[in-house]
Design a protein around this motif. Structure first.
Motif, PDB file in Angstrom:
ATOM      1  N   LYS A   2       0.826  -1.199   0.000  1.00  0.00           N
ATOM      2  CA  LYS A   2       0.000   0.000   0.000  1.00  0.00           C
ATOM      3  C   LYS A   2       0.864   1.253   0.000  1.00  0.00           C
ATOM      4  O   LYS A   2       1.970   1.259   0.507  1.00  0.00           O
ATOM      5  N   GLU A   3       0.292   2.308  -0.546  1.00  0.00           N
ATOM      6  CA  GLU A   3       0.972   3.602  -0.504  1.00  0.00           C
ATOM      7  C   GLU A   3       0.896   4.130   0.931  1.00  0.00           C
ATOM      8  O   GLU A   3      -0.161   4.108   1.564  1.00  0.00           O
ATOM      9  N   LEU A   4       2.023   4.582   1.439  1.00  0.00           N
ATOM     10  CA  LEU A   4       2.080   5.073   2.815  1.00  0.00           C
ATOM     11  C   LEU A   4       2.172   6.598   2.834  1.00  0.00           C
ATOM     12  O   LEU A   4       2.701   7.203   1.903  1.00  0.00           O
ATOM     13  N   PRO A   5       1.674   7.212   3.904  1.00  0.00           N
ATOM     14  CA  PRO A   5       1.798   8.669   4.025  1.00  0.00           C
ATOM     15  C   PRO A   5       3.258   9.092   4.098  1.00  0.00           C
ATOM     16  O   PRO A   5       4.116   8.351   4.571  1.00  0.00           O
ATOM     17  N   LYS A   6       3.512  10.309   3.650  1.00  0.00           N
ATOM     18  CA  LYS A   6       4.852  10.885   3.727  1.00  0.00           C
ATOM     19  C   LYS A   6       5.005  11.609   5.066  1.00  0.00           C
ATOM     20  O   LYS A   6       4.024  12.065   5.653  1.00  0.00           O
ATOM     21  N   GLN A   9       3.498  15.034   5.296  1.00  0.00           N
ATOM     22  CA  GLN A   9       2.038  15.020   5.435  1.00  0.00           C
ATOM     23  C   GLN A   9       1.647  14.823   6.896  1.00  0.00           C
ATOM     24  O   GLN A   9       0.722  15.469   7.391  1.00  0.00           O
ATOM     25  N   GLU A  42      -3.970  14.934   0.030  1.00  0.00           N
ATOM     26  CA  GLU A  42      -3.253  13.742  -0.429  1.00  0.00           C
ATOM     27  C   GLU A  42      -3.180  12.700   0.690  1.00  0.00           C
ATOM     28  O   GLU A  42      -3.358  11.509   0.445  1.00  0.00           O
ATOM     29  N   ARG A  45      -6.483  11.110   0.864  1.00  0.00           N
ATOM     30  CA  ARG A  45      -6.674  10.217  -0.293  1.00  0.00           C
ATOM     31  C   ARG A  45      -5.953   8.893  -0.059  1.00  0.00           C
ATOM     32  O   ARG A  45      -6.508   7.825  -0.283  1.00  0.00           O
ATOM     33  N   ILE A  46      -4.715   8.960   0.427  1.00  0.00           N
ATOM     34  CA  ILE A  46      -3.938   7.749   0.685  1.00  0.00           C
ATOM     35  C   ILE A  46      -4.643   6.870   1.711  1.00  0.00           C
ATOM     36  O   ILE A  46      -4.729   5.649   1.557  1.00  0.00           O
TER      37      ILE A  46
END
Length: 143
Positions: A2-6, A9, A42, A45-46
């Motif tokens: 999965k895409e992880l938060p930066k 962010q 963003e 959204r993630i």
């Protein structure tokens, strides 16, 4: 995966909670409001959820935001501690000591201990947090 938060962010999310508005948080972090807004959009959204909502007093956490906030605090705190440990291990820093105690020891016993510690470790940074045990435990849990 999965895409992880930066990290930025998560820092922006934390700043909005701390300052109560995107405008104030963006000024504090030297960003534009639009950049901060895009960062939070963003992040949401993630995660696939809404974390913040506009309220009468500024930005407020949604139910999901209240669940997510303590984890964000722990993640950023752990990352900061990891970086500190690396600096200490590589001799780039002499370390930071943070501890909590009630008011009485802070004024009586602690001052002589701090003086002795600072003589032995002149480049170390010491932070004392005074408060009741219940407050200190909560602060410890949140990092």
């Amino acid at each position: 995966m999965k895409e992880l938060p930066k990290i930025n962010q998560l820092r922006n999310f934390q700043a909005i909670i701390r300052y109560g508005s995107i405008r104030t948080a963006s000024h504090a972090l030297l960003q534009t409001q639009s950049a901060m807004t895009r960062s939070i959009q963003e992040l949401e959204r993630i995660l696939g959820i809404t974390l913040l909502a506009r309220g009468a007093q500024g930005m407020v956490l949604t139910k999901m935001g209240r669940i997510f906030e303590p984890r964000v605090n722990m993640i950023l705190n752990d990352l900061e501690r990891a970086v500190d440990e690396l600096h200490q291990a590589s001799q780039l820093s002499q370390g930071t000591v943070v501890f909590g105690c009630s008011h009485l020891p802070a004024f009586s016993v602690i001052s002589s201990l701090i003086n002795r510690f600072q003589m032995e470790h002149p480049t170390a940074s010491i932070t004392i947090v005074e408060g009741q045990l219940s407050e200190l435990i909560t602060s410890l849990r949140l990092g």
